[in-house]
Design an enzyme around this catalytic site. Sequence first.
Site, short mmCIF file in Angstrom:
data_model
loop_
_atom_site.label_atom_id
_atom_site.label_comp_id
_atom_site.label_asym_id
_atom_site.label_seq_id
_atom_site.Cartn_x
_atom_site.Cartn_y
_atom_site.Cartn_z
N HIS A 70 0.85 -1.20 0.00
CA HIS A 70 0.00 0.00 0.00
C HIS A 70 0.88 1.25 0.00
CE1 HIS A 70 -3.85 2.06 0.87
NE2 HIS A 70 -3.17 2.84 1.67
N HIS A 123 -2.81 4.68 -3.09
CA HIS A 123 -3.91 5.42 -2.45
C HIS A 123 -3.64 6.92 -2.60
CE1 HIS A 123 -6.00 6.44 1.66
NE2 HIS A 123 -6.65 6.94 0.65
N MET A 160 -4.35 10.56 -1.94
CA MET A 160 -4.98 11.57 -1.09
C MET A 160 -4.57 12.92 -1.65
SD MET A 160 -4.28 9.50 2.41
CE MET A 160 -3.05 8.49 1.57
N MET A 176 -12.00 4.43 4.91
CA MET A 176 -11.03 5.01 5.83
C MET A 176 -11.53 4.83 7.27
SD MET A 176 -8.58 5.97 3.97
CE MET A 176 -7.64 6.54 5.39
N GLY A 222 -4.15 11.14 6.40
CA GLY A 222 -3.05 12.08 6.49
C GLY A 222 -1.88 11.59 7.31
N PHE A 223 -2.10 10.61 8.20
CA PHE A 223 -1.03 10.14 9.07
C PHE A 223 -1.19 8.67 9.43
CE2 PHE A 223 0.41 14.39 9.64
CZ PHE A 223 -0.74 15.18 9.56
N GLY A 276 -0.44 5.54 12.38
CA GLY A 276 -0.39 5.44 13.83
C GLY A 276 -1.56 6.07 14.57
N ASP A 316 -8.62 0.96 5.80
CA ASP A 316 -7.35 1.70 5.91
C ASP A 316 -7.33 2.61 7.13
OD1 ASP A 316 -5.52 3.93 3.63
OD2 ASP A 316 -4.92 2.77 5.38
N GLY A 317 -6.46 2.27 8.10
CA GLY A 317 -6.27 3.13 9.25
C GLY A 317 -6.55 2.42 10.57
N GLY A 318 -5.49 2.29 11.38
CA GLY A 318 -5.65 1.71 12.71
C GLY A 318 -5.93 0.22 12.73
N SER A 355 1.62 1.01 10.90
CA SER A 355 2.35 0.92 12.17
C SER A 355 2.29 -0.49 12.75
CB SER A 355 1.81 1.95 13.15
OG SER A 355 0.40 1.93 13.17
C1 DX5 Z 1 -3.51 7.31 6.31
C2 DX5 Z 1 -3.11 6.30 5.27
C3 DX5 Z 1 -2.95 4.91 5.83
C4 DX5 Z 1 -1.92 4.79 6.95
C5 DX5 Z 1 -2.22 3.57 7.78
O1 DX5 Z 1 -3.98 8.46 5.71
O2 DX5 Z 1 -4.01 6.28 4.19
O3 DX5 Z 1 -2.66 4.00 4.78
O4 DX5 Z 1 -0.65 4.72 6.43
O5 DX5 Z 1 -1.35 3.51 8.86
P1 DX5 Z 1 -1.76 2.82 10.24
O6 DX5 Z 1 -2.03 1.36 9.92
O7 DX5 Z 1 -0.56 3.03 11.10
O8 DX5 Z 1 -2.99 3.51 10.75
ZN ZN Z 2 -3.73 4.59 2.75
#
Ligand code: DX5
Ligand code: ZN
Length: 226
Positions: free
Chosen positions: A37, A70, A72, A141, A146-147, A149, A176-178, A199
């Site tokens: 990804h 992906h 953004m 999402m 944007g980040f 972790g 996607d995310g957490g 993460s």
């Molecule tokens: C966030 C990204 C995700 C992110 C996931 O905007 O689209 O792909 O890297 O990272 P974790 O799994 O750490 O939430």
């Molecule tokens: Zn992503």
Amino acid sequence: MPFDRSIKIAPSILSADFANFGAEIRAIEAEGADWVHVDVMDGHFVPNLTFGPMAVKAFRPHVTTVMDVHLMIAPVDPYIDAYAEAGADVLTAHVEAGPHIHRTLQAIRGAGMKAGVALNPGTPADAVAHLLDLADLVCVMTVNPGFGGQKFIDMTGKVRRLREMIGDRPVHIEIDGGVDVTTAPLVAAAGADVLVAGSAVFRGGSVERPEVYGANIRAIRAAAGV
Ligand code: DX5
Ligand code: ZN
């Protein structure tokens, strides 16, 4: 890229060592990643900046599985050909990135890639109701993009709704995310098949200690019930 609904783990290289992407990609693939990804952020659609088509093209020779890009970014359309040229297998645009997502998905497929559409946490499943014959993947999402972790936002209701809407169509549901060993079972049970994890895969490991990546990937896969 044959379609199947088996659980796939897609580590997000946003959590990798930015000075060593080639080796990091080879390491996660050798340790069991199903897809790779790649988070493209423009500092406009999201409050962070990562990399563009040139970097993605440099990643391509290291990816032997599926390069899942992906986006953004906003706008999307001016960059579609550049990501096709960079070698993206799946190119995902956000439904919130502009007024013409229907045209964008057509253009992504027209450029020879699989088309994905992503939904921010605040966007309902019905926003893609008229796009499911144009999309090969819907990305839900579970963080505000944007980040890496960040804490998981429960979207399992939206995933179940999408699962119903998709029916027998060959459309992946990506989360996607957490995603980690606690949240993976929730989204898998709701009907997701592609689990992005940044993460939770890269934590504690490195290209010198790739076995940690493997253990993390296997733990997420086991938690998802595979
Ligand atoms: C966030 C990204 C995700 C992110 C996931 O905007 O689209 O792909 O890297 O990272 P974790 O799994 O750490 O939430
Ligand atoms: Zn992503």
